[in-house]
Design a protein around this motif. Structure first.
Motif, short mmCIF file in Angstrom:
data_model
loop_
_atom_site.label_atom_id
_atom_site.label_comp_id
_atom_site.label_asym_id
_atom_site.label_seq_id
_atom_site.Cartn_x
_atom_site.Cartn_y
_atom_site.Cartn_z
N ARG A 35 0.79 -1.28 -0.27
CA ARG A 35 0.11 -0.03 -0.09
C ARG A 35 1.00 1.23 0.04
O ARG A 35 0.66 2.01 -0.75
CB ARG A 35 -1.00 -0.06 1.12
CG ARG A 35 -1.82 1.38 1.26
CD ARG A 35 -2.52 1.43 2.37
NE ARG A 35 -1.56 2.30 3.26
CZ ARG A 35 -1.37 3.70 3.41
NH1 ARG A 35 -2.32 4.10 2.77
NH2 ARG A 35 -0.57 4.27 4.08
N MET A 39 1.12 4.05 -2.88
CA MET A 39 0.70 5.55 -2.56
C MET A 39 1.94 6.34 -2.86
O MET A 39 1.89 7.55 -3.38
CB MET A 39 0.27 5.97 -1.16
CG MET A 39 -1.05 4.97 -0.73
SD MET A 39 -2.28 5.33 -2.08
CE MET A 39 -3.06 6.74 -1.78
N LEU A 42 2.25 6.70 -6.75
CA LEU A 42 1.19 7.53 -7.10
C LEU A 42 1.41 8.87 -6.91
O LEU A 42 1.29 9.56 -8.01
CB LEU A 42 -0.39 7.06 -6.54
CG LEU A 42 -1.54 7.76 -6.94
CD1 LEU A 42 -1.76 7.50 -8.45
CD2 LEU A 42 -2.63 7.53 -6.15
N TYR A 101 -6.02 -0.74 -5.76
CA TYR A 101 -5.85 0.54 -5.09
C TYR A 101 -6.50 1.73 -5.65
O TYR A 101 -6.62 2.76 -5.32
CB TYR A 101 -4.52 1.08 -4.66
CG TYR A 101 -3.85 0.14 -3.65
CD1 TYR A 101 -4.23 0.05 -2.45
CD2 TYR A 101 -3.11 -1.10 -4.25
CE1 TYR A 101 -3.70 -0.85 -1.41
CE2 TYR A 101 -2.55 -1.75 -3.40
CZ TYR A 101 -2.67 -1.47 -1.91
OH TYR A 101 -2.12 -2.58 -0.87
N LYS A 102 -7.00 1.26 -7.12
CA LYS A 102 -7.56 2.44 -7.79
C LYS A 102 -8.53 3.50 -7.10
O LYS A 102 -9.31 3.22 -6.28
CB LYS A 102 -8.38 1.86 -9.15
CG LYS A 102 -9.27 0.99 -8.69
CD LYS A 102 -10.08 0.26 -9.86
CE LYS A 102 -11.27 -0.66 -9.27
NZ LYS A 102 -11.81 -1.31 -10.54
N ILE A 103 -7.90 4.60 -7.20
CA ILE A 103 -8.49 5.82 -6.50
C ILE A 103 -9.86 6.17 -7.12
O ILE A 103 -11.02 6.55 -6.33
CB ILE A 103 -7.62 7.08 -6.66
CG1 ILE A 103 -6.19 6.63 -5.99
CG2 ILE A 103 -8.17 8.11 -5.61
CD1 ILE A 103 -5.90 6.54 -4.78
N LYS A 104 -10.05 6.25 -8.36
CA LYS A 104 -11.06 6.78 -9.22
C LYS A 104 -12.45 6.22 -8.75
O LYS A 104 -13.32 6.81 -8.53
CB LYS A 104 -10.72 6.53 -10.72
CG LYS A 104 -11.03 7.54 -11.78
CD LYS A 104 -10.64 7.30 -13.00
CE LYS A 104 -11.43 8.24 -14.11
NZ LYS A 104 -10.80 8.01 -15.26
N ASN A 106 -12.76 4.22 -5.92
CA ASN A 106 -13.05 4.15 -4.53
C ASN A 106 -13.56 5.57 -3.79
O ASN A 106 -13.89 5.25 -2.73
CB ASN A 106 -11.82 3.38 -4.09
CG ASN A 106 -11.41 1.91 -4.38
OD1 ASN A 106 -12.58 1.30 -4.74
ND2 ASN A 106 -10.22 1.46 -4.19
#
Lengths: 108, 368
Positions: A35, A39, A42, A101-104, A106
């Motif tokens: 994780r 991050m 990213l 982990y896709k942010i978009k 979640n």
């Protein structure tokens, strides 16, 4: 019999080729939080395509200079060794990693 | 007038632009604060993701984050116009500020901060422009008017003075002309030699020309012609009389005349009609060739006077009735003659027409 052996080999090969076996296992062993690495990556790589291509390149040529982790952190893991996974599989693993982990999707 | 208006408009534009800049700056400083606040929150969320995944929101502004590939990550924006190339822009009644992040928290490179546009700020600018602009216009106009009057006054005074002078002079000319005329008439011509007789005739012509000028001047000094007496007379008689009056002028240029006159009783001031006929006639003589011709035709409600003179080109015909305009510069005169003709014709509501051909002649047609 031979067929069975071949099938089992194929199966194990197939099972092996997966994000959990490819990435997670080693990361648990090396105590590197996936994780946190995500991050950090990213933070530097921003967009999806950029992230994937940059990480792909990094996995094949890990260098302290291009790493997204802090120098202190890296000291514990020197020397960095390239990951021995074939290109196709590595790409798949990275896609899986991004999906996890896709942010978009979640963010709420 | 134009200068003043452009000046005021220019000042308004400068004022408007500087205020727009000021307002933009106000927006910018406010939204920069919001942006740094939002970045702090994004940073926190970045560090605690995915345990926390609630996008940070604020009552005071809306926001959106886009990644470096211009892909949307998350948005609470109301306006749907997205511009990556501007720092501040306005759309759908919102002001939108764009901040570029150096650390891509949650993968975001672009942070959009949106606040509702404050209409009263710009409205105040418009109000100020309207109030101050219009009052400046009015004041400057009044000032301009006052200054113009101040400058024109001496000119007006001198024109008045000139008018007075001409009036007095005109009055004074009358007596000597009458004396010359009457004395020439009284002269015993029997014992004069042929040459002296010729000289006397020339004097007579000159003094009649002078008399004409005097009458024209007197007419133009006349304040209002409506006071002229109303007579009833035969225009035929008047024309014969006036032709007789100009006989010597014609003789001196060897001009032949042809009259075709019918009786026509006219109502109006005889003296004014004489002025009209005189002026047309004297023009017909003045601009005629030596040995030329003058035809006068009078019928019921129509008078035609045509000459075989130099003619007037088409462009000038429109202007000949203007004061001080002359056919050409070869002949002298004040050029007020035809303006008098026009004035009288207009007064009696007569239709006056001029036809002319260069080097062939000119025809005046007057219809009742």
């Amino acid at each position: 019999m031979v067929r069975r052996v071949l099938f089992i080999i194929f199966l194990t090969q197939f099972l092996k080729a997966d994000f959990t076996t490819d990435c997670v296992a080693c990361h648990i062993q090396k105590r590197v939080d996936l994780r946190k690495t995500f991050m950090n990556a990213l933070l530097v790589y921003g967009g999806e395509n950029n992230f994937k291509t940059a990480l792909f390149y990094y996995c094949k040529n890990p260098q302290p200079m291009t790493s997204v982790m802090s120098e202190e952190f890296l000291k514990k893991h020197l020397p960095l060794t390239p990951i021995q996974i074939d290109d196709m599989q590595l790409k798949k693993d990275i896609d899986e990693y991004w999906k996890r982990y896709k942010i978009k999707e979640n963010l709420k | 007038m134009l200068l003043i208006t452009t000046l005021v408009v220019a000042v308004s534009i400068i004022y408007y632009n500087s205020n727009i800049e000021r307002i933009n700056l106000q927006y910018k400083s406010l939204m920069q604060e919001f942006a740094s606040l939002q970045i702090k929150r994004l940073k926190w969320l970045h560090n605690h993701y995915p345990k926390y995944n609630k996008y940070p929101r604020d009552d005071r502004y809306n926001s959106a984050i886009y990644d470096l590939e211009h892909d949307l990550i998350f948005s609470t924006l109301k306006s749907n116009k997205i511009n990556f190339n501007k720092k501040l822009y306005f759309s759908d009644g919102y002001a939108i500020y764009v901040e570029i992040l150096s650390d891509y928290y949650l993968g975001a490179k672009y942070l959009f901060i949106e606040v509702p546009k404050n209409g009263s700020l710009i409205a105040k600018v418009y109000k100020n422009i309207a109030i101050y602009g219009i009052s400046a216009l009015i004041i400057l106009y009044l000032l301009g008017y006052y200054l113009a009057k101040l400058f024109i006054k001496p000119m007006k005074d001198s024109i008045e003075l000139l008018d007075c002078f001409i009036k007095d002079t005109t009055h004074e000319i009358n007596t000597p002309i009458s004396i010359i005329n009457s004395n020439i008439e009284m002269l015993k011509k029997d014992n004069l030699s042929q040459r002296d007789l010729k000289k006397i005739n020339r004097i007579k012509i000159a003094s009649r020309t002078l008399e004409n000028i005097y009458k024209d001047l007197k007419f133009s000094m006349l304040e209002n012609i409506d006071k002229a007496t109303k007579d009833k007379f035969n225009l035929k008689d008047l024309i014969i009389e006036r032709v007789e009056y100009f006989a010597m002028h014609m003789e001196s240029k060897r001009i032949t005349k042809e009259l075709d006159l019918k009786d026509f009783i006219v109502e109006g001031n005889r003296e004014l009609f004489a002025r009209m006929v005189d002026n047309i006639l004297s023009n017909a003589i003045k601009y005629n060739k030596v040995g030329g011709k003058i035809n006068i035709i009078l019928r019921e409600k129509e008078l035609i006077i045509e000459d075989s003179g130099v003619g007037i080109d088409k462009k000038s015909i429109a202007e000949i009735f203007n004061r001080y305009s002359r056919f050409n510069d070869s002949e002298g005169g004040f050029g007020i003659g035809l303006s008098i003709v026009k004035k009288i014709a207009d007064f009696y509501k007569l239709d006056i027409k001029v036809e002319s051909k260069i080097n062939e002649g000119t025809r005046f047609i007057i219809r009742w």
